[in-house]
Design an enzyme around this catalytic site. Structure first.
Site, short mmCIF file in Angstrom:
data_model
loop_
_atom_site.label_atom_id
_atom_site.label_comp_id
_atom_site.label_asym_id
_atom_site.label_seq_id
_atom_site.Cartn_x
_atom_site.Cartn_y
_atom_site.Cartn_z
N CYS A 262 0.80 -1.27 0.26
CA CYS A 262 0.21 0.14 0.15
C CYS A 262 0.87 1.15 0.18
O CYS A 262 0.35 2.30 -0.57
CB CYS A 262 -1.28 -0.33 0.92
SG CYS A 262 -1.85 -1.80 1.26
N HIS B 194 -3.35 6.61 2.84
CA HIS B 194 -3.78 5.80 2.22
C HIS B 194 -5.27 5.40 2.83
O HIS B 194 -5.34 5.20 4.10
CB HIS B 194 -2.62 4.74 2.51
CG HIS B 194 -3.00 2.57 2.51
ND1 HIS B 194 -3.75 3.30 1.24
CD2 HIS B 194 -3.15 2.06 3.06
CE1 HIS B 194 -4.07 1.94 1.05
NE2 HIS B 194 -4.01 0.83 1.84
N ASN C 104 -9.92 -0.80 -0.16
CA ASN C 104 -8.89 -0.49 -0.01
C ASN C 104 -7.78 -1.22 -1.36
O ASN C 104 -8.09 -2.32 -1.72
CB ASN C 104 -7.73 -1.66 1.46
CG ASN C 104 -6.48 -1.42 1.31
OD1 ASN C 104 -5.90 -0.93 0.77
ND2 ASN C 104 -6.38 -1.81 2.06
N1 COA Z 1 -17.49 -9.73 9.44
C1 COA Z 1 -18.12 -9.42 10.99
N2 COA Z 1 -17.14 -10.42 12.20
C2 COA Z 1 -15.72 -10.28 11.95
C3 COA Z 1 -15.32 -10.10 10.05
C4 COA Z 1 -16.19 -9.29 9.51
N3 COA Z 1 -16.52 -9.49 8.11
N4 COA Z 1 -14.23 -10.00 10.43
C5 COA Z 1 -13.49 -10.76 11.65
N5 COA Z 1 -14.27 -10.38 13.17
C6 COA Z 1 -14.91 -11.23 13.89
C7 COA Z 1 -13.51 -11.67 14.32
O1 COA Z 1 -13.69 -13.36 14.23
C8 COA Z 1 -13.00 -11.32 15.62
O2 COA Z 1 -14.83 -12.53 16.24
P1 COA Z 1 -14.39 -12.36 17.64
O3 COA Z 1 -13.98 -11.34 19.07
O4 COA Z 1 -15.44 -13.51 18.22
O5 COA Z 1 -12.70 -13.49 18.07
C9 COA Z 1 -14.24 -9.56 16.14
O6 COA Z 1 -14.52 -9.47 14.02
C10 COA Z 1 -12.97 -8.58 15.38
O7 COA Z 1 -11.98 -9.33 14.94
P2 COA Z 1 -10.44 -7.94 14.74
O8 COA Z 1 -9.81 -8.74 14.25
O9 COA Z 1 -10.25 -8.06 16.44
O10 COA Z 1 -11.38 -6.96 14.69
P3 COA Z 1 -11.06 -5.24 14.24
O11 COA Z 1 -11.05 -4.44 14.87
O12 COA Z 1 -9.45 -5.48 14.45
O13 COA Z 1 -11.46 -4.83 13.02
C11 COA Z 1 -10.10 -5.21 10.27
C12 COA Z 1 -10.34 -6.02 11.91
C13 COA Z 1 -9.84 -6.19 9.29
C14 COA Z 1 -11.16 -4.49 9.84
C15 COA Z 1 -9.54 -4.23 10.88
O14 COA Z 1 -8.51 -5.05 12.14
C16 COA Z 1 -8.61 -3.82 10.18
O15 COA Z 1 -8.92 -2.34 9.87
N6 COA Z 1 -6.96 -3.69 10.22
C17 COA Z 1 -5.65 -2.89 9.17
C18 COA Z 1 -5.23 -3.87 8.62
C19 COA Z 1 -4.91 -2.64 7.50
O16 COA Z 1 -5.28 -1.97 7.38
N7 COA Z 1 -4.73 -3.70 6.16
C20 COA Z 1 -4.17 -2.84 4.67
C21 COA Z 1 -2.58 -2.65 5.61
S1 COA Z 1 -2.25 -1.16 4.61
#
Ligand code: COA
Length: 329
Positions: A112, A253, A283
């Protein structure tokens, strides 16, 4: 010689994949995706390749400048979803499709952060007096490397392309002020496509097709992203004695609304300063920053001489920021 940001263009494929569409594919909901990411929909390429989208973005950028296509002497394409694995590079295919067969052209892989890395390469080549007009492209068909049964990643990513023309100038006022770039490979496992390369556990890319899809440890990535993006932007502003309030457009980004909000709040950026496109494109990795610049350009919010602050973070891990006045010609 200095390097000036002359022109911008972008392209998104027409097909839209909404949050509701994704609820039919994985166990998720529009409410969860909107609350955790700010994303409502993303665009998906059907029969267009990464180079096709890159060509369309580049053609727009070329139309918006007095610089003739024949004056382009370097093409750099940032992508993690190239047309072909290993070779040929997507940049050479773009060069050919644009009718520029003899130009120096290569790809870079910085996830990214790719557009900011490409910008720094263009700036360096121009300041060294080696090249005069560099076409930089961020283009991604991420839908090809996404596992649409993995709800942790498939809700985040979309396809698209953005392109910019960076040219030599002797007018310091037009110059890209500064670019910071960095990486930390010790976090490689947070965001990766584990199979298919020379480090793969399998001899053949066909051995385990699941391994060629992107995998991500989202929560850990999130925390490092907020910390790194904030400190990097603070550093580049301090080094150049520029206050956050002097920035016309903060263009981060577009990974997640919560990351952008957290960074914008620490920097005390106003809503008017922060450019947000994540809701409609998701993204798009290396394409996200040029697509966002194109958005404010097309909505006439980006005016000549305004200062843009670009800020990115991605797989590698990689990061970068840049202070870029818009200097159209
Ligand atoms: N729909 C519903 N539930 C979901 C899900 C989805 N699409 N994806 C994950 N979950 C669940 C998980 O299983 C977890 O369940 P649990 O609590 O029962 O274990 C819960 O939601 C929380 O998961 P978590 O991964 O801690 O959520 P989060 O608040 O961190 O959000 C992202 C997840 C991916 C949106 C977030 O971490 C993110 O944006 N990270 C950065 C990603 C990024 O920028 N990547 C590219 C870099 S450029």
């Amino acid at each position: 010689m200095y390097a000036a940001f002359r022109s911008i263009g972008a392209y998104v494929p027409p097909k839209v994949l909404s949050n509701n569409d994704l609820t039919k594919m994985v166990d998720t909901s529009d409410e969860w995706i909107t609350k955790r990411t700010g994303i409502k929909e993303r665009h998906i390429a059907e029969d267009e390749t990464t180079s096709d989208m890159g060509v369309k973005a580049a053609t727009k950028a070329l139309k918006r400048t007095a610089i003739d296509k024949s004056e382009i002497d370097l093409i750099v394409c940032a992508t993690i979803s190239p047309d072909y694995f290993c070779m040929p590079s997507t940049a050479t295919i773009i060069a050919d499709k644009l009718g520029l067969p003899n130009v120096m052209a290569f790809d870079i892989s910085a996830a990214c952060t790719g557009f900011i890395y490409a910008l720094s390469i263009a700036k360096a080549y121009i300041e060294a007096g080696i090249k005069k007009n560099v076409l930089i492209i961020g283009a991604e068909r991420l839908s090809k490397i996404i596992d649409y049964s993995d709800r942790a990643t498939c809700i985040l990513f979309g396809d698209g392309a953005g392109a910019a023309i960076i040219s030599a100038t002797d007018n310091k006022k037009e110059a890209i002020l500064d670019i910071h770039t960095g990486s930390d490979g010790s976090y490689a496992e947070l965001l990766m496509t584990p199979n298919g390369g020379s480090g793969s556990a399998h001899d053949s890319i066909r051995a385990e097709s699941a391994g060629v899809f992107m995998q991500m440890r989202g929560n850990e990535t999130f925390k490092i992203a907020v910390k790194t993006l904030t400190s990097d932007v603070k550093d580049i502003l301090a080094k150049n004695s520029i206050k956050a309030s002097e920035i016309s457009h903060f263009i981060p980004h577009q990974a997640n609304y919560r990351i952008i909000k957290a960074v914008g709040d620490v920097l005390e950026m106003t809503e008017e300063q922060v450019v947000l496109t994540v809701a409609k494109y998701g993204n798009t990795s290396s394409a996200s920053i040029p697509m966002a610049i194109n958005d404010i350009y097309e909505s006439k919010k980006l005016q000549p001489n305004e200062m843009m602050l670009l800020d990115a973070f991605g797989g590698g891990l990689t990061w970068g920021s840049a202070l870029v006045p818009f200097s159209p010609k």
